[in-house]
Write a protein that holds these residues in place. Structure first.
Motif, PDB file in Angstrom:
ATOM      1  N   GLN A  49       0.866  -1.179   0.000  1.00 53.17           N
ATOM      2  CA  GLN A  49       0.000   0.000   0.000  1.00 53.17           C
ATOM      3  C   GLN A  49       0.902   1.227   0.000  1.00 53.17           C
ATOM      4  O   GLN A  49       1.697   1.424   0.921  1.00 53.17           O
ATOM      5  CB  GLN A  49      -0.884   0.030   1.246  1.00 53.17           C
ATOM      6  N   VAL A  50       0.787   2.025  -1.058  1.00 53.17           N
ATOM      7  CA  VAL A  50       1.588   3.245  -1.184  1.00 53.17           C
ATOM      8  C   VAL A  50       0.635   4.389  -1.509  1.00 53.17           C
ATOM      9  O   VAL A  50      -0.005   4.380  -2.565  1.00 53.17           O
ATOM     10  CB  VAL A  50       2.656   3.102  -2.292  1.00 53.17           C
ATOM     11  N   ASN A  51       0.526   5.325  -0.585  1.00 51.02           N
ATOM     12  CA  ASN A  51      -0.370   6.472  -0.778  1.00 51.02           C
ATOM     13  C   ASN A  51      -1.781   6.039  -1.187  1.00 51.02           C
ATOM     14  O   ASN A  51      -2.376   6.600  -2.096  1.00 51.02           O
ATOM     15  CB  ASN A  51       0.209   7.436  -1.810  1.00 51.02           C
ATOM     16  N   GLY A  52      -2.279   4.994  -0.540  1.00 51.73           N
ATOM     17  CA  GLY A  52      -3.632   4.521  -0.788  1.00 51.73           C
ATOM     18  C   GLY A  52      -3.801   3.635  -2.008  1.00 51.73           C
ATOM     19  O   GLY A  52      -4.901   3.189  -2.293  1.00 51.73           O
ATOM     20  N   GLU A  53      -2.732   3.379  -2.743  1.00 55.18           N
ATOM     21  CA  GLU A  53      -2.806   2.524  -3.929  1.00 55.18           C
ATOM     22  C   GLU A  53      -2.064   1.214  -3.685  1.00 55.18           C
ATOM     23  O   GLU A  53      -1.067   1.179  -2.980  1.00 55.18           O
ATOM     24  CB  GLU A  53      -2.183   3.233  -5.135  1.00 55.18           C
ATOM     25  N   VAL A  54      -2.566   0.153  -4.313  1.00 54.65           N
ATOM     26  CA  VAL A  54      -1.921  -1.155  -4.228  1.00 54.65           C
ATOM     27  C   VAL A  54      -0.866  -1.240  -5.333  1.00 54.65           C
ATOM     28  O   VAL A  54      -1.160  -1.009  -6.500  1.00 54.65           O
ATOM     29  CB  VAL A  54      -2.946  -2.298  -4.375  1.00 54.65           C
ATOM     30  N   VAL A  55       0.371  -1.555  -4.932  1.00 52.69           N
ATOM     31  CA  VAL A  55       1.496  -1.614  -5.861  1.00 52.69           C
ATOM     32  C   VAL A  55       2.110  -3.011  -5.800  1.00 52.69           C
ATOM     33  O   VAL A  55       2.430  -3.489  -4.715  1.00 52.69           O
ATOM     34  CB  VAL A  55       2.562  -0.558  -5.474  1.00 52.69           C
ATOM     35  N   PRO A  56       2.281  -3.679  -6.948  1.00 50.75           N
ATOM     36  CA  PRO A  56       2.945  -4.987  -6.936  1.00 50.75           C
ATOM     37  C   PRO A  56       4.447  -4.815  -6.713  1.00 50.75           C
ATOM     38  O   PRO A  56       5.055  -3.866  -7.209  1.00 50.75           O
ATOM     39  CB  PRO A  56       2.654  -5.556  -8.326  1.00 50.75           C
ATOM     40  N   VAL A  57       5.030  -5.724  -5.940  1.00 51.39           N
ATOM     41  CA  VAL A  57       6.460  -5.675  -5.644  1.00 51.39           C
ATOM     42  C   VAL A  57       7.027  -7.075  -5.822  1.00 51.39           C
ATOM     43  O   VAL A  57       6.481  -8.041  -5.291  1.00 51.39           O
ATOM     44  CB  VAL A  57       6.732  -5.210  -4.190  1.00 51.39           C
ATOM     45  N   ARG A  58       8.122  -7.178  -6.560  1.00 55.52           N
ATOM     46  CA  ARG A  58       8.841  -8.444  -6.706  1.00 55.52           C
ATOM     47  C   ARG A  58      10.191  -8.278  -6.021  1.00 55.52           C
ATOM     48  O   ARG A  58      10.944  -7.351  -6.327  1.00 55.52           O
ATOM     49  CB  ARG A  58       9.035  -8.787  -8.182  1.00 55.52           C
ATOM     50  N   ILE A  59      10.490  -9.158  -5.072  1.00 51.39           N
ATOM     51  CA  ILE A  59      11.770  -9.138  -4.376  1.00 51.39           C
ATOM     52  C   ILE A  59      12.526 -10.407  -4.744  1.00 51.39           C
ATOM     53  O   ILE A  59      12.050 -11.516  -4.485  1.00 51.39           O
ATOM     54  CB  ILE A  59      11.583  -9.032  -2.851  1.00 51.39           C
ATOM     55  N   GLN A  60      13.675 -10.235  -5.382  1.00 46.38           N
ATOM     56  CA  GLN A  60      14.522 -11.364  -5.767  1.00 46.38           C
ATOM     57  C   GLN A  60      15.377 -11.785  -4.575  1.00 46.38           C
ATOM     58  O   GLN A  60      15.886 -10.931  -3.835  1.00 46.38           O
ATOM     59  CB  GLN A  60      15.439 -10.968  -6.923  1.00 46.38           C
ATOM     60  N   PHE A  61      15.561 -13.084  -4.391  1.00 49.05           N
ATOM     61  CA  PHE A  61      16.473 -13.586  -3.365  1.00 49.05           C
ATOM     62  C   PHE A  61      17.902 -13.484  -3.874  1.00 49.05           C
ATOM     63  O   PHE A  61      18.138 -13.387  -5.077  1.00 49.05           O
ATOM     64  CB  PHE A  61      16.134 -15.035  -3.003  1.00 49.05           C
TER      65      PHE A  61
END
Length: 87
Positions: A49-61
């Motif tokens: 949640q960023v400033n009220g919006e849903v943002v997809p995040v991909r975190i690589q190992f």
């Protein structure tokens, strides 16, 4: 072999795949909250949640996960790293 795991109604531990991880590893510095959606051998997918919006995040190992124990230990290490980065 590590299989992708999808969490349709998964409520993660607040320290794993949360806002701190999105901030520390996903480059989303304005994340208020985040939730892990799935994990695979290469990384994990979150929504933040960023400033009220849903943002997809991909975190690589930093390495390809070998098994569930490797995933567990890697996530614990990432939480510790994220705490250090946050302070």
């Amino acid at each position: 072999m590590f299989r992708e795991i999808i969490f349709p109604s998964y409520k993660p531990h607040p320290l794993v795949g949360g806002a701190v991880d999105a901030q520390a590893f996903g480059g989303i510095t304005d994340a208020n909250t985040a939730q892990m959606l799935s994990i695979d051998a290469q990384g994990m997918d979150l929504t933040a949640q960023v400033n009220g919006e849903v943002v997809p995040v991909r975190i690589q190992f930093d390495h390809v996960l070998a098994d569930a124990e490797d995933a567990h230990q890697t996530l614990i290490a990432m939480v510790k790293q994220a705490r250090v980065k946050a302070n």
